[in-house]
Write a protein that holds these residues in place. Structure first.
Motif, PDB file in Angstrom:
ATOM      1  N   MET A   1       0.845  -1.206   0.000  1.00  0.00           N
ATOM      2  CA  MET A   1       0.000   0.000   0.000  1.00  0.00           C
ATOM      3  C   MET A   1       0.873   1.246   0.000  1.00  0.00           C
ATOM      4  O   MET A   1       1.984   1.245   0.505  1.00  0.00           O
ATOM      5  N   MET A   2       0.327   2.329  -0.559  1.00  0.00           N
ATOM      6  CA  MET A   2       1.098   3.565  -0.609  1.00  0.00           C
ATOM      7  C   MET A   2       1.211   4.171   0.781  1.00  0.00           C
ATOM      8  O   MET A   2       0.315   4.052   1.608  1.00  0.00           O
ATOM      9  N   ASP A   3       2.343   4.785   1.032  1.00  0.00           N
ATOM     10  CA  ASP A   3       2.569   5.499   2.274  1.00  0.00           C
ATOM     11  C   ASP A   3       1.499   6.562   2.482  1.00  0.00           C
ATOM     12  O   ASP A   3       1.091   7.233   1.558  1.00  0.00           O
ATOM     13  N   LYS A   4       1.052   6.698   3.748  1.00  0.00           N
ATOM     14  CA  LYS A   4       0.007   7.688   4.038  1.00  0.00           C
ATOM     15  C   LYS A   4       0.447   9.085   3.639  1.00  0.00           C
ATOM     16  O   LYS A   4      -0.361   9.908   3.233  1.00  0.00           O
TER      17      LYS A   4
ATOM     18  N   ILE B   1       9.574   9.242  -4.483  1.00  0.00           N
ATOM     19  CA  ILE B   1       8.341   9.218  -3.707  1.00  0.00           C
ATOM     20  C   ILE B   1       8.417   8.096  -2.668  1.00  0.00           C
ATOM     21  O   ILE B   1       9.277   7.209  -2.772  1.00  0.00           O
ATOM     22  N   PRO B   2       7.556   8.115  -1.656  1.00  0.00           N
ATOM     23  CA  PRO B   2       7.527   6.996  -0.712  1.00  0.00           C
ATOM     24  C   PRO B   2       7.291   5.674  -1.433  1.00  0.00           C
ATOM     25  O   PRO B   2       6.538   5.605  -2.396  1.00  0.00           O
ATOM     26  N   LYS B   3       7.932   4.644  -0.960  1.00  0.00           N
ATOM     27  CA  LYS B   3       7.882   3.347  -1.631  1.00  0.00           C
ATOM     28  C   LYS B   3       6.450   2.825  -1.712  1.00  0.00           C
ATOM     29  O   LYS B   3       5.678   2.896  -0.749  1.00  0.00           O
ATOM     30  N   THR B   4       6.079   2.343  -2.865  1.00  0.00           N
ATOM     31  CA  THR B   4       4.753   1.775  -3.102  1.00  0.00           C
ATOM     32  C   THR B   4       4.900   0.679  -4.140  1.00  0.00           C
ATOM     33  O   THR B   4       6.009   0.399  -4.607  1.00  0.00           O
ATOM     34  N   ASN B   5       3.800   0.019  -4.510  1.00  0.00           N
ATOM     35  CA  ASN B   5       3.898  -0.921  -5.624  1.00  0.00           C
ATOM     36  C   ASN B   5       3.242  -0.312  -6.854  1.00  0.00           C
ATOM     37  O   ASN B   5       2.552   0.706  -6.770  1.00  0.00           O
ATOM     38  N   LEU B   6       3.470  -0.931  -7.993  1.00  0.00           N
ATOM     39  CA  LEU B   6       2.995  -0.355  -9.251  1.00  0.00           C
ATOM     40  C   LEU B   6       1.480  -0.224  -9.264  1.00  0.00           C
ATOM     41  O   LEU B   6       0.942   0.780  -9.738  1.00  0.00           O
ATOM     42  N   LYS B   7       0.776  -1.204  -8.739  1.00  0.00           N
ATOM     43  CA  LYS B   7      -0.688  -1.162  -8.727  1.00  0.00           C
ATOM     44  C   LYS B   7      -1.195   0.055  -7.962  1.00  0.00           C
ATOM     45  O   LYS B   7      -2.073   0.789  -8.452  1.00  0.00           O
TER      46      LYS B   7
ATOM     47  N   GLU C   1       3.073  -5.811  -8.841  1.00  0.00           N
ATOM     48  CA  GLU C   1       3.597  -5.900  -7.473  1.00  0.00           C
ATOM     49  C   GLU C   1       4.998  -5.326  -7.348  1.00  0.00           C
ATOM     50  O   GLU C   1       5.566  -5.321  -6.259  1.00  0.00           O
ATOM     51  N   GLN C   2       5.560  -4.835  -8.438  1.00  0.00           N
ATOM     52  CA  GLN C   2       6.917  -4.280  -8.379  1.00  0.00           C
ATOM     53  C   GLN C   2       6.969  -3.081  -7.441  1.00  0.00           C
ATOM     54  O   GLN C   2       6.084  -2.221  -7.442  1.00  0.00           O
ATOM     55  N   SER C   3       8.023  -3.008  -6.654  1.00  0.00           N
ATOM     56  CA  SER C   3       8.231  -1.866  -5.767  1.00  0.00           C
ATOM     57  C   SER C   3       8.674  -0.658  -6.579  1.00  0.00           C
ATOM     58  O   SER C   3       9.546  -0.761  -7.452  1.00  0.00           O
ATOM     59  N   CYS C   4       8.071   0.500  -6.298  1.00  0.00           N
ATOM     60  CA  CYS C   4       8.376   1.727  -7.035  1.00  0.00           C
ATOM     61  C   CYS C   4       8.651   2.868  -6.056  1.00  0.00           C
ATOM     62  O   CYS C   4       7.855   3.105  -5.145  1.00  0.00           O
ATOM     63  N   SER C   5       9.746   3.551  -6.263  1.00  0.00           N
ATOM     64  CA  SER C   5      10.061   4.741  -5.471  1.00  0.00           C
ATOM     65  C   SER C   5      10.665   5.835  -6.354  1.00  0.00           C
ATOM     66  O   SER C   5      10.322   7.007  -6.210  1.00  0.00           O
TER      67      SER C   5
ATOM     68  N   GLN D   1      16.287   8.794 -21.425  1.00  0.00           N
ATOM     69  CA  GLN D   1      16.110   9.236 -20.040  1.00  0.00           C
ATOM     70  C   GLN D   1      16.070   8.043 -19.082  1.00  0.00           C
ATOM     71  O   GLN D   1      16.596   8.116 -17.970  1.00  0.00           O
ATOM     72  N   ILE D   2      15.471   6.936 -19.512  1.00  0.00           N
ATOM     73  CA  ILE D   2      15.508   5.708 -18.702  1.00  0.00           C
ATOM     74  C   ILE D   2      16.947   5.240 -18.540  1.00  0.00           C
ATOM     75  O   ILE D   2      17.392   4.871 -17.439  1.00  0.00           O
ATOM     76  N   MET D   3      17.700   5.245 -19.644  1.00  0.00           N
ATOM     77  CA  MET D   3      19.101   4.813 -19.601  1.00  0.00           C
ATOM     78  C   MET D   3      19.926   5.695 -18.664  1.00  0.00           C
ATOM     79  O   MET D   3      20.785   5.210 -17.924  1.00  0.00           O
ATOM     80  N   GLU D   4      19.666   6.987 -18.684  1.00  0.00           N
ATOM     81  CA  GLU D   4      20.443   7.915 -17.857  1.00  0.00           C
ATOM     82  C   GLU D   4      20.100   7.801 -16.385  1.00  0.00           C
ATOM     83  O   GLU D   4      20.998   7.798 -15.517  1.00  0.00           O
ATOM     84  N   HIS D   5      18.792   7.711 -16.071  1.00  0.00           N
ATOM     85  CA  HIS D   5      18.356   7.827 -14.669  1.00  0.00           C
ATOM     86  C   HIS D   5      18.050   6.488 -14.002  1.00  0.00           C
ATOM     87  O   HIS D   5      17.978   6.422 -12.778  1.00  0.00           O
ATOM     88  N   ARG D   6      17.841   5.425 -14.772  1.00  0.00           N
ATOM     89  CA  ARG D   6      17.511   4.104 -14.234  1.00  0.00           C
ATOM     90  C   ARG D   6      16.401   4.168 -13.171  1.00  0.00           C
ATOM     91  O   ARG D   6      16.594   3.791 -12.013  1.00  0.00           O
ATOM     92  N   PRO D   7      15.218   4.648 -13.550  1.00  0.00           N
ATOM     93  CA  PRO D   7      14.110   4.742 -12.592  1.00  0.00           C
ATOM     94  C   PRO D   7      13.472   3.379 -12.346  1.00  0.00           C
ATOM     95  O   PRO D   7      13.716   2.413 -13.084  1.00  0.00           O
ATOM     96  N   ASP D   8      12.642   3.321 -11.327  1.00  0.00           N
ATOM     97  CA  ASP D   8      11.799   2.142 -11.126  1.00  0.00           C
ATOM     98  C   ASP D   8      10.645   2.152 -12.124  1.00  0.00           C
ATOM     99  O   ASP D   8      10.205   1.094 -12.576  1.00  0.00           O
ATOM    100  N   VAL D   9      10.157   3.365 -12.416  1.00  0.00           N
ATOM    101  CA  VAL D   9       8.966   3.481 -13.257  1.00  0.00           C
ATOM    102  C   VAL D   9       9.013   4.785 -14.053  1.00  0.00           C
ATOM    103  O   VAL D   9       9.410   5.825 -13.533  1.00  0.00           O
ATOM    104  N   LEU D  10       8.615   4.687 -15.320  1.00  0.00           N
ATOM    105  CA  LEU D  10       8.400   5.864 -16.155  1.00  0.00           C
ATOM    106  C   LEU D  10       6.919   6.206 -16.111  1.00  0.00           C
ATOM    107  O   LEU D  10       6.071   5.345 -16.379  1.00  0.00           O
ATOM    108  N   VAL D  11       6.598   7.444 -15.796  1.00  0.00           N
ATOM    109  CA  VAL D  11       5.222   7.941 -15.861  1.00  0.00           C
ATOM    110  C   VAL D  11       5.196   8.975 -16.984  1.00  0.00           C
ATOM    111  O   VAL D  11       5.837  10.022 -16.877  1.00  0.00           O
TER     112      VAL D  11
END
Length: 305
Positions: A1-4, A180-186, A208-212, A229-239
């Motif tokens: 669940m997302m952080d409050k 951002i506070p750790k959450t999952n993709l969903k 269920e992947q962890s995203c921060s 930009q993905i290659m440069e920053h290596r994010p968990d998720v692109l929005v």
């Protein structure tokens, strides 16, 4: 669940407060404004040209020799009675501008169905004529503001979208990366859907992947830009706003297939940049006090069945 903490940041009042404060960011030196002292003094009503020039004066290297940000309908000399900012100038937006007695519309995206609003082939078309003639009949001037708002010292569209997402405390000016506070993709998808009022969106990745670490690229910057930009920053998720299906979505799928933890959320172009039009509205409120300005979201032409 997302952080409050992250969930609470999305409250509408807090988002709107951030957008109001973004104007203060402009005046605090984030973007220099030679019109500051001038705009605070009582003065005659603003003309379209004066509003255009004041905004462009904020932008490094403006005015640009080549830009899509030109008048599409009307005149620079029009005295402005009110302004509507929006993403797309739909027939509904034009009608609402008329109802609000606003004779300047500032959209972010094209009005006449192509990137540079070519109209030579549309002159006898009833769809084009309906939009153009309605604005002309009611004395409405239309100035597109796309290139200039993106190229302020800090991208005004990104600043506005960060506010809509409630992520202002995680935002570093001029950076597309937010921690951002750790959450999952969903849960992250649900947060974006709720914050931006989007009924459904497409994604690539494991729910269920962890995203921060978030790479935020509103609009349609192109597959190559998204991938580099993905290659440069290596994010968990692109929005992002949108992407051709054969470009970034396939890159992200391949990344998952080789064991990388990478996801992608595609919001849709309109919703991903609507916050930028609200940013323009707040800029006008700050620099043209007393001028009636309304931000009216245009919504998405594509519906979900």
């Amino acid at each position: 669940m997302m952080d409050k903490k992250l969930s609470a940041a999305a409250k509408p009042n807090e988002r709107r407060q951030f957008l109001k404060l973004s104007g203060a960011m402009l005046g605090a030196g984030l973007i220099g404004n030679p019109f500051d002292a001038f705009s605070l003094e009582p003065r005659k009503p603003w003309t379209v040209g004066e509003i255009m020039d004041a905004f462009i004066a904020q932008v490094p290297n403006g005015p640009f020799e080549k830009t899509v940000d030109t008048l599409k309908v009307g005149s620079r000399d029009t005295v402005v009675t009110g302004v509507v900012t929006t993403m797309f100038t739909t027939m509904e937006i034009i009608q609402k501008a008329i109802e609000h007695k606003a004779n300047l519309i500032i959209p972010h995206e094209p009005t006449f169905f192509s990137g540079s609003d070519e109209t030579d082939y549309l002159q006898e078309d009833p769809v084009f004529r309906a939009k153009y003639d309605l604005m002309e009949k009611h004395g409405i001037t239309l100035w597109r503001n796309h290139d200039y708002v993106h190229r302020m010292q800090d991208d005004g569209v990104r600043v506005g979208v960060v506010g809509d997402l409630g992520w202002e405390e995680y935002y570093q000016p001029n950076s597309p990366i937010l921690h951002i506070p750790k959450t999952n993709l969903k849960d992250l998808i649900n947060h974006v859907k709720t914050s931006l009022g989007v009924p459904a969106m497409r994604y690539v990745g494991d729910l269920e992947q962890s995203c921060s670490k978030v790479l935020l690229l509103p609009g349609a910057v192109g597959g190559r830009m998204q991938i580099t930009q993905i290659m440069e920053h290596r994010p968990d998720v692109l929005v992002c706003g949108e992407s051709n299906e054969w470009e970034t979505p396939e890159y992200v799928r391949a990344a998952n297939e080789i064991g990388m933890k990478l996801s992608m959320i595609e919001i849709g172009h309109s919703a991903s940049e609507e916050g930028g039009s609200e940013f323009v509205k707040n800029w006008l409120n700050q620099h043209m006090p007393g001028l009636p300005v309304y931000h009216i979201p245009s919504g998405n032409s594509l519906q979900v069945f």
